[in-house]
Design an enzyme around this catalytic site. Structure first.
Site, PDB file in Angstrom:
ATOM      1  CD  GLU A 190     -72.088 -37.669   2.269  1.00  0.00           C
ATOM      2  OE1 GLU A 190     -71.049 -36.967   2.239  1.00  0.00           O
ATOM      3  OE2 GLU A 190     -72.268 -38.568   3.104  1.00  0.00           O
TER       4      GLU A 190
ATOM      5  CD  GLU B 228     -68.000 -40.625   1.061  1.00  0.00           C
ATOM      6  OE1 GLU B 228     -68.346 -41.528   0.261  1.00  0.00           O
ATOM      7  OE2 GLU B 228     -68.649 -39.573   1.221  1.00  0.00           O
TER       8      GLU B 228
ATOM      9  N   GLY C 130     -68.924 -36.053  -0.230  1.00  0.00           N
ATOM     10  CA  GLY C 130     -69.683 -34.915   0.284  1.00  0.00           C
ATOM     11  C   GLY C 130     -70.355 -34.108  -0.815  1.00  0.00           C
TER      12      GLY C 130
ATOM     13  CB  ALA D 260     -65.321 -33.780   2.904  1.00  0.00           C
TER      14      ALA D 260
HETATM   15  N1  CAA Z   1     -60.307 -32.987  -1.502  1.00  0.00           N
HETATM   16  C1  CAA Z   1     -59.236 -32.223  -1.726  1.00  0.00           C
HETATM   17  N2  CAA Z   1     -58.686 -32.035  -2.962  1.00  0.00           N
HETATM   18  C2  CAA Z   1     -59.276 -32.665  -3.975  1.00  0.00           C
HETATM   19  C3  CAA Z   1     -60.415 -33.485  -3.814  1.00  0.00           C
HETATM   20  C4  CAA Z   1     -60.946 -33.631  -2.503  1.00  0.00           C
HETATM   21  N3  CAA Z   1     -62.060 -34.348  -2.242  1.00  0.00           N
HETATM   22  N4  CAA Z   1     -60.771 -33.999  -5.019  1.00  0.00           N
HETATM   23  C5  CAA Z   1     -59.885 -33.495  -5.911  1.00  0.00           C
HETATM   24  N5  CAA Z   1     -58.980 -32.711  -5.286  1.00  0.00           N
HETATM   25  C6  CAA Z   1     -57.856 -31.981  -5.885  1.00  0.00           C
HETATM   26  C7  CAA Z   1     -56.735 -32.923  -6.258  1.00  0.00           C
HETATM   27  O1  CAA Z   1     -55.929 -33.207  -5.151  1.00  0.00           O
HETATM   28  C8  CAA Z   1     -56.028 -32.121  -7.334  1.00  0.00           C
HETATM   29  O2  CAA Z   1     -55.238 -31.150  -6.707  1.00  0.00           O
HETATM   30  P1  CAA Z   1     -53.720 -30.899  -7.261  1.00  0.00           P
HETATM   31  O3  CAA Z   1     -53.901 -30.438  -8.663  1.00  0.00           O
HETATM   32  O4  CAA Z   1     -53.211 -29.829  -6.327  1.00  0.00           O
HETATM   33  O5  CAA Z   1     -53.003 -32.189  -7.173  1.00  0.00           O
HETATM   34  C9  CAA Z   1     -57.163 -31.396  -8.029  1.00  0.00           C
HETATM   35  O6  CAA Z   1     -58.269 -31.407  -7.109  1.00  0.00           O
HETATM   36  C10 CAA Z   1     -57.606 -32.080  -9.309  1.00  0.00           C
HETATM   37  O7  CAA Z   1     -57.896 -33.429  -8.991  1.00  0.00           O
HETATM   38  P2  CAA Z   1     -57.294 -34.651  -9.822  1.00  0.00           P
HETATM   39  O8  CAA Z   1     -55.936 -34.311 -10.361  1.00  0.00           O
HETATM   40  O9  CAA Z   1     -57.396 -35.872  -8.960  1.00  0.00           O
HETATM   41  O10 CAA Z   1     -58.317 -34.691 -11.036  1.00  0.00           O
HETATM   42  P3  CAA Z   1     -58.742 -35.957 -11.889  1.00  0.00           P
HETATM   43  O11 CAA Z   1     -59.537 -35.428 -13.035  1.00  0.00           O
HETATM   44  O12 CAA Z   1     -57.574 -36.814 -12.213  1.00  0.00           O
HETATM   45  O13 CAA Z   1     -59.703 -36.840 -10.911  1.00  0.00           O
HETATM   46  C11 CAA Z   1     -61.476 -37.157  -9.319  1.00  0.00           C
HETATM   47  C12 CAA Z   1     -60.926 -36.308 -10.493  1.00  0.00           C
HETATM   48  C13 CAA Z   1     -61.860 -38.551  -9.822  1.00  0.00           C
HETATM   49  C14 CAA Z   1     -62.736 -36.442  -8.815  1.00  0.00           C
HETATM   50  C15 CAA Z   1     -60.409 -37.260  -8.220  1.00  0.00           C
HETATM   51  O14 CAA Z   1     -59.924 -35.952  -7.914  1.00  0.00           O
HETATM   52  C16 CAA Z   1     -60.899 -37.870  -6.936  1.00  0.00           C
HETATM   53  O15 CAA Z   1     -61.053 -39.069  -6.848  1.00  0.00           O
HETATM   54  N6  CAA Z   1     -61.155 -37.034  -5.897  1.00  0.00           N
HETATM   55  C17 CAA Z   1     -61.539 -37.496  -4.579  1.00  0.00           C
HETATM   56  C18 CAA Z   1     -62.986 -37.950  -4.544  1.00  0.00           C
HETATM   57  C19 CAA Z   1     -63.322 -38.479  -3.161  1.00  0.00           C
HETATM   58  O16 CAA Z   1     -62.749 -39.428  -2.674  1.00  0.00           O
HETATM   59  N7  CAA Z   1     -64.312 -37.837  -2.498  1.00  0.00           N
HETATM   60  C20 CAA Z   1     -64.743 -38.187  -1.168  1.00  0.00           C
HETATM   61  C21 CAA Z   1     -64.084 -37.306  -0.134  1.00  0.00           C
HETATM   62  S1  CAA Z   1     -64.416 -37.799   1.528  1.00  0.00           S
HETATM   63  C22 CAA Z   1     -65.931 -37.152   1.904  1.00  0.00           C
HETATM   64  O17 CAA Z   1     -66.567 -36.503   1.098  1.00  0.00           O
HETATM   65  C23 CAA Z   1     -66.433 -37.436   3.293  1.00  0.00           C
HETATM   66  C24 CAA Z   1     -67.857 -37.111   3.552  1.00  0.00           C
HETATM   67  O18 CAA Z   1     -68.728 -37.929   3.328  1.00  0.00           O
HETATM   68  C25 CAA Z   1     -68.235 -35.829   4.141  1.00  0.00           C
END
Ligand code: CAA
Length: 258
Positions: free
Chosen positions: A112, A132, A109, A65
């Protein structure tokens, strides 16, 4: 219909939906999920479509998400407005099969969403996780419910509590994905599987989906009884006559979806 966050294509009898927010690794916001629901419903109601695929990019199926959108939400926003996941369960109401073709990250998400599909074909680059807890929340779109049903309580606890990622090989061993393929063959393999399904009798395909999903909602005895009623009903169809006649005549069946 013009979409901003997804791409929609038709390949024969298969509807292909590609999540398309590359700058955010396909992070799932309300708009994207609205569009996904509309596209799925449109394919579900299209007599020329027999199966659907949801896929992402090489780097990410979906990284979860949208954290940027969620960061400032209050309890009242998410409770009263049912923010973040309000439109997710639409995917479950689709009656034709939906395959998730996953390469790269399927996190939070994203994992999911893949689990809401009927089965997952993974590229060898796929990485699944429910991270999360690192954000100070818990999974909110079925992660704590669908993951233990798919991979066992032990592995679900491990993934949701430690936030570690599981690679494609581990996901296949655990039963989360139905098959793992080379990344450069993912779309070809998913399309081939979807085409096989789309050429079966559509009512039978829908009954298989309905009956297998029933297994997760009921006791074994009730599930078997449900299956038997559907099984009996297949004998009222033209496709049952055609399928069995084709076997007897040693030819391919030509189903009419009736
Ligand atoms: N939401 C919004 N933006 C996101 C995102 C997310 N879930 N995941 C990645 N992005 C964005 C980053 O902010 C980044 O944007 P910028 O270039 O503008 O800074 C871009 O995508 C590229 O991401 P990274 O630079 O972080 O890329 P990376 O290769 O270094 O890492 C990753 C990749 C490991 C997937 C890392 O992006 C990450 O950990 N993302 C978050 C994963 C996460 O925590 N997901 C759970 C979300 S909560 C949820 O889903 C709730 C639910 O159950 C419904």
């Amino acid at each position: 219909m013009q979409y901003e966050n997804i791409l929609v294509e038709i390949h024969g009898k298969v509807g292909l939906i590609t999540l398309n927010r590359p700058a955010a690794l396909n992070a799932l916001n309300d708009k994207l999920m609205d569009e996904l629901g509309l596209a799925l419903q449109s394919f579900d109601g299209d007599d020329d479509i027999g199966c659907m695929i949801i896929t992402g990019s090489e780097k990410a199926f979906a990284a979860g998400a949208d954290i940027g959108a969620m960061a400032t939400y209050t309890y009242m926003d998410v409770y009263k407005g049912d923010y973040i996941t309000r439109n997710w369960e639409q995917i479950r109401s689709v009656r034709k099969p939906v395959i998730a073709a996953v390469a790269g990250y399927a996190l939070g998400g994203g994992c999911e969403l893949a689990m809401m599909c009927d089965f997952i074909i993974a590229a060898d680059t796929a990485k699944f996780g429910q991270p999360e807890i690192k954000l100070g929340i818990i999974p909110g779109a079925g992660g704590t419910q669908r993951l233990p049903r798919a991979v066992s309580k032990a592995k679900a606890m491990d993934l949701c509590l430690t936030a570690r990622m599981m690679d494609a090989a581990e996901a296949e061993r655990a039963g989360l994905v139905s098959r793992v393929v080379a990344a450069d063959k993912l779309h070809e393999e998913a399309l081939a599987a979807a085409t096989v399904i789309a050429n079966m009798s559509l009512p039978m395909v829908m009954m298989v989906k309905e009956s297998i999903n029933r297994a997760y909602e009921t006791t074994l005895a009730e599930g078997v009884q449900f299956e038997r009623r559907l099984f009996h009903s297949t004998f009222a169809t033209a496709d049952q006559k055609e399928g069995m006649q084709a076997f007897i005549e040693k030819r391919a069946a030509h189903f009419k979806n009736s």
